[in-house]
Design a protein around this motif. Sequence first.
Motif, PDB file in Angstrom:
ATOM      1  N   LYS A 342      -0.548  -3.578  -9.797  1.00  0.00           N
ATOM      2  CA  LYS A 342      -1.363  -3.860 -10.984  1.00  0.00           C
ATOM      3  C   LYS A 342      -0.911  -5.105 -11.732  1.00  0.00           C
ATOM      4  O   LYS A 342      -1.697  -5.720 -12.443  1.00  0.00           O
ATOM      5  N   TRP A 343       0.382  -5.512 -11.551  1.00  0.00           N
ATOM      6  CA  TRP A 343       0.837  -6.717 -12.243  1.00  0.00           C
ATOM      7  C   TRP A 343       0.614  -7.974 -11.411  1.00  0.00           C
ATOM      8  O   TRP A 343       0.936  -9.058 -11.839  1.00  0.00           O
ATOM      9  N   GLU A 344       0.057  -7.801 -10.228  1.00  0.00           N
ATOM     10  CA  GLU A 344      -0.327  -8.958  -9.425  1.00  0.00           C
ATOM     11  C   GLU A 344      -1.772  -9.310  -9.784  1.00  0.00           C
ATOM     12  O   GLU A 344      -2.708  -8.577  -9.455  1.00  0.00           O
ATOM     13  N   GLN A 345      -1.957 -10.417 -10.473  1.00  0.00           N
ATOM     14  CA  GLN A 345      -3.271 -10.753 -11.018  1.00  0.00           C
ATOM     15  C   GLN A 345      -4.199 -11.399  -9.994  1.00  0.00           C
ATOM     16  O   GLN A 345      -5.416 -11.386 -10.170  1.00  0.00           O
ATOM     17  N   ASP A 346      -3.658 -11.971  -8.951  1.00  0.00           N
ATOM     18  CA  ASP A 346      -4.491 -12.656  -7.960  1.00  0.00           C
ATOM     19  C   ASP A 346      -5.269 -11.614  -7.152  1.00  0.00           C
ATOM     20  O   ASP A 346      -4.665 -10.831  -6.398  1.00  0.00           O
ATOM     21  N   PRO A 347      -6.604 -11.549  -7.277  1.00  0.00           N
ATOM     22  CA  PRO A 347      -7.374 -10.520  -6.568  1.00  0.00           C
ATOM     23  C   PRO A 347      -7.284 -10.650  -5.049  1.00  0.00           C
ATOM     24  O   PRO A 347      -7.371  -9.653  -4.327  1.00  0.00           O
ATOM     25  N   VAL A 348      -7.120 -11.879  -4.561  1.00  0.00           N
ATOM     26  CA  VAL A 348      -7.010 -12.053  -3.109  1.00  0.00           C
ATOM     27  C   VAL A 348      -5.717 -11.427  -2.599  1.00  0.00           C
ATOM     28  O   VAL A 348      -5.698 -10.728  -1.574  1.00  0.00           O
ATOM     29  N   ARG A 349      -4.629 -11.638  -3.308  1.00  0.00           N
ATOM     30  CA  ARG A 349      -3.364 -11.049  -2.894  1.00  0.00           C
ATOM     31  C   ARG A 349      -3.415  -9.522  -2.990  1.00  0.00           C
ATOM     32  O   ARG A 349      -2.908  -8.815  -2.114  1.00  0.00           O
ATOM     33  N   ARG A 350      -4.019  -9.020  -4.052  1.00  0.00           N
ATOM     34  CA  ARG A 350      -4.133  -7.567  -4.198  1.00  0.00           C
ATOM     35  C   ARG A 350      -4.925  -6.988  -3.021  1.00  0.00           C
ATOM     36  O   ARG A 350      -4.521  -5.990  -2.411  1.00  0.00           O
ATOM     37  N   ALA A 351      -6.043  -7.621  -2.720  1.00  0.00           N
ATOM     38  CA  ALA A 351      -6.872  -7.124  -1.619  1.00  0.00           C
ATOM     39  C   ALA A 351      -6.138  -7.247  -0.282  1.00  0.00           C
ATOM     40  O   ALA A 351      -6.256  -6.368   0.583  1.00  0.00           O
ATOM     41  N   THR A 352      -5.378  -8.335  -0.144  1.00  0.00           N
ATOM     42  CA  THR A 352      -4.627  -8.524   1.101  1.00  0.00           C
ATOM     43  C   THR A 352      -3.588  -7.434   1.283  1.00  0.00           C
ATOM     44  O   THR A 352      -3.436  -6.859   2.372  1.00  0.00           O
ATOM     45  N   ALA A 369      -7.164 -10.898  11.299  1.00  0.00           N
ATOM     46  CA  ALA A 369      -8.293 -10.008  11.565  1.00  0.00           C
ATOM     47  C   ALA A 369      -8.633  -9.149  10.362  1.00  0.00           C
ATOM     48  O   ALA A 369      -9.769  -8.692  10.215  1.00  0.00           O
ATOM     49  N   VAL A 370      -7.651  -8.950   9.491  1.00  0.00           N
ATOM     50  CA  VAL A 370      -7.847  -8.075   8.334  1.00  0.00           C
ATOM     51  C   VAL A 370      -8.285  -8.860   7.109  1.00  0.00           C
ATOM     52  O   VAL A 370      -9.141  -8.418   6.341  1.00  0.00           O
ATOM     53  N   VAL A 371      -7.707 -10.033   6.915  1.00  0.00           N
ATOM     54  CA  VAL A 371      -7.877 -10.777   5.660  1.00  0.00           C
ATOM     55  C   VAL A 371      -8.987 -11.811   5.802  1.00  0.00           C
ATOM     56  O   VAL A 371      -9.049 -12.541   6.793  1.00  0.00           O
ATOM     57  N   GLU A 372      -9.827 -11.857   4.826  1.00  0.00           N
ATOM     58  CA  GLU A 372     -10.879 -12.884   4.792  1.00  0.00           C
ATOM     59  C   GLU A 372     -10.470 -13.962   3.808  1.00  0.00           C
ATOM     60  O   GLU A 372     -10.511 -13.760   2.595  1.00  0.00           O
TER      61      GLU A 372
END
Length: 828
Positions: A342-352, A369-372
Amino acid sequence: MAQARPSIQELIARRRRAGFIGRSGERAAFRENLDLAPEDERHRFLFHVHGHAGVGKTFLVRELEQIARERGALTAYVDESAGSVPDALAVISHQLARQGHRLKKLDEALATHRERRHEAEAAALALEPETAPRPSAGALAVARAGLVGLGMVPGVGPFTGALDADRLAQGADRLRAGLSARLRNQEDVHLVLSPERVLTPVLLGELAALAPCVPWIVLLFDTYERTGRFLDGWLHEIMTTDRHGALPADVVLVTAGQLPLASARWGGFADFVADVPLGPFTEAEARGLLADKGVRAEPVVAEVLRLTGGLPVLVSTLAEARPADPRDVGDPSGTAVERFLKWEQDPVRRATALACALPRTLDADVVRAVVECPEEEFDGLYAWLRGMPFISERGDRMRYHDLVRAPMLRLQRRQSPRGWAQRHRQLARTFTRWLAETEAALEPGEFWKEEDWRELRLAESYHCLCADPRTALPGVLGDLVTACDHGDDVLWRWVRLPAEAGEDTGSRNLESWGSALAEAFTADGVAGVAGVLLDRAGGEEPWRATARAVRADALARGGDQQGALEEYDRALALDPALVRALRGKVLARSSLGDYRAALVDLRRVVELEPDNPYNMFLRGEHLRILGRYEEALADLDHGIRIDPGQSFAWASRGAARLARGELEEALADLDRALDLNPDYAWALARRARLWRARRDRTRQLADLNRALALQPDWAWGRCERGDALRVAGRDEEALVDYDRALALDPDYTSAYASRGASRANLGRLREALADFDRALLLDPVYVWALRRRAAVHRALGADDRAEADEAHADRLSAPQPWPSDEHPSSVD
């Protein structure tokens, strides 16, 4: 010249070490141990770190490695990326070389090992393990047939098909003679079948040469709950015995796993081992780590402690995010996963981070293959992921810590069940595509032998199970049946698959399957796994007949030939044309001495596979055993015309011709068998019988000596040589062979009779009488033993008993095909 910039891996390792907090007592104990001379009774030669997953064993082991290096030690770190002792030795050699100390002799031995193993695997289809039978009352069937081990016929190979490396390891004794012909010499055979025996002395010699050059050599073995399977006995042996040479006193070993050392093995060496149990961080240690990362606000600290329970990997994960806002703490609906990210603000990193929890293991290809994300951003994202504290690297693979991955999976599954299934389907399709690319370079029969293919298949199966357990399970069960033929290590991976997918999906059905399979594997190995598959499946599966045959093979390997026959019959009731089951049934019947019934099954085998020369050899051998020499020769002639390169066929035909008195033709066949395989012990023993028929005692003993050099623990060969020595008047030497034969097989009838004859020759009449009594107890119609015992009775003055034995022998007597002063060591 400007110094090269450090790599990403080096920077990650530095940052992790800089943030190492806690375990001060453990670190201090290790430092103090390096201050003690090996001769000091307080010095410990082995440190064993153990504790539940997540307590920071790997972090501590890496810290101990750094402490050792600061003291000038050479170090090597081994984890589960090594799958065997040779793999571990290769890792050790590579890491010591990077520190400026190349183990040249070990590298050369390892290279030779890899080459010879490759040669053995490449030759597996043609490999003919040629070993002779062990005749006895208890194993007479095997002796008569010349069939050794489940699925083996001397010179032909396993009934179930091609051998792979696992089968080579399981059948080492049976395959040694055949492999030696392919692998140049016995040293190469040992290097393939028992590499530790050859490689370990080389390692110890290299360490002994290095020891004077450095203060300490520290070898660290992590993930011992996995590597200990093959390392524990080996480490214990090199530490506590001199079987492979001397281990320098300047070596310190560190092992780390979830369990304490096994007391049965290590209990007697507690004075030399430092036991290092690890639990969760104390509150002070956890607070220290958080403070080091700048997390000092009490509400935040309290929430971290509550969520993690002091488990170091979780404390570290939350500390890396450096939460500072107390408003983010205390949300009762928050889950552990939300707190991780939750303290990681970058949505791409969170999703990754969430998406990359789906695969069981990661590398750059899997992450792609997993990360866009745009390709130009991938390297930075990948480096960030690798730097996360809940990621561990083993070889070229990365893995989430289980305590982090599990809640991430649960979160995604609960939030979007359909999205969960779709993402797993997409991953399954990716692995299916990679599988197809791998298969394009292989023959279909080679798929399961290739580790890369198996890993891709496991990953594909896992994601299919996660996407749709009900639909995917039947295919996975079919793979389990196939995995039964590829060794315990491969089978265990498939046994664990339903349990792992069940835990990650919450599927009780998969968890139930996984639990039942694991329990069966632990209790009964392959037979247990096949039994569970047959008992729990629906009843219409296409693999049921094969599973029955698999279970039958396992029962036969365990010595339950009658149980194996019953399972083969069940397999054939499901599929009457299953050649594997028919051939297995032949072997089981042969092991029980029922050669006539075996021959009936062999006729059906030949009908189903008329062009397989192996079947002709097998039927010819059985006909020879039954004394139907003309028919045997017809089959063996036919088989040899199709495939003249099989030494077993020539040896079998030579034995048949020898039985017919065709000595010249028999000699030509046996010589041809030995031309094809000079280390074929069974053929040597057969040729020795031919020399006996010609009364050429010198050549007879020469061939028997060669045969026993190849197979020193061969009871039949020992008795044969004992007879040759006895007839030559060398009774004291003969007794050595008879004693050895009876130590190997206490129910060996003719060995008792032969030993009795030698003891009588030496005047040890009472001992001779005891041997003849034992032989006749085992075989009451043994004419040769009756006549010999009569002579002993007469020498002892018991004329009435002598007359009784002679009269009984006369009633049983028939013309003998061997001279009166000798007899065959087994009925053949």
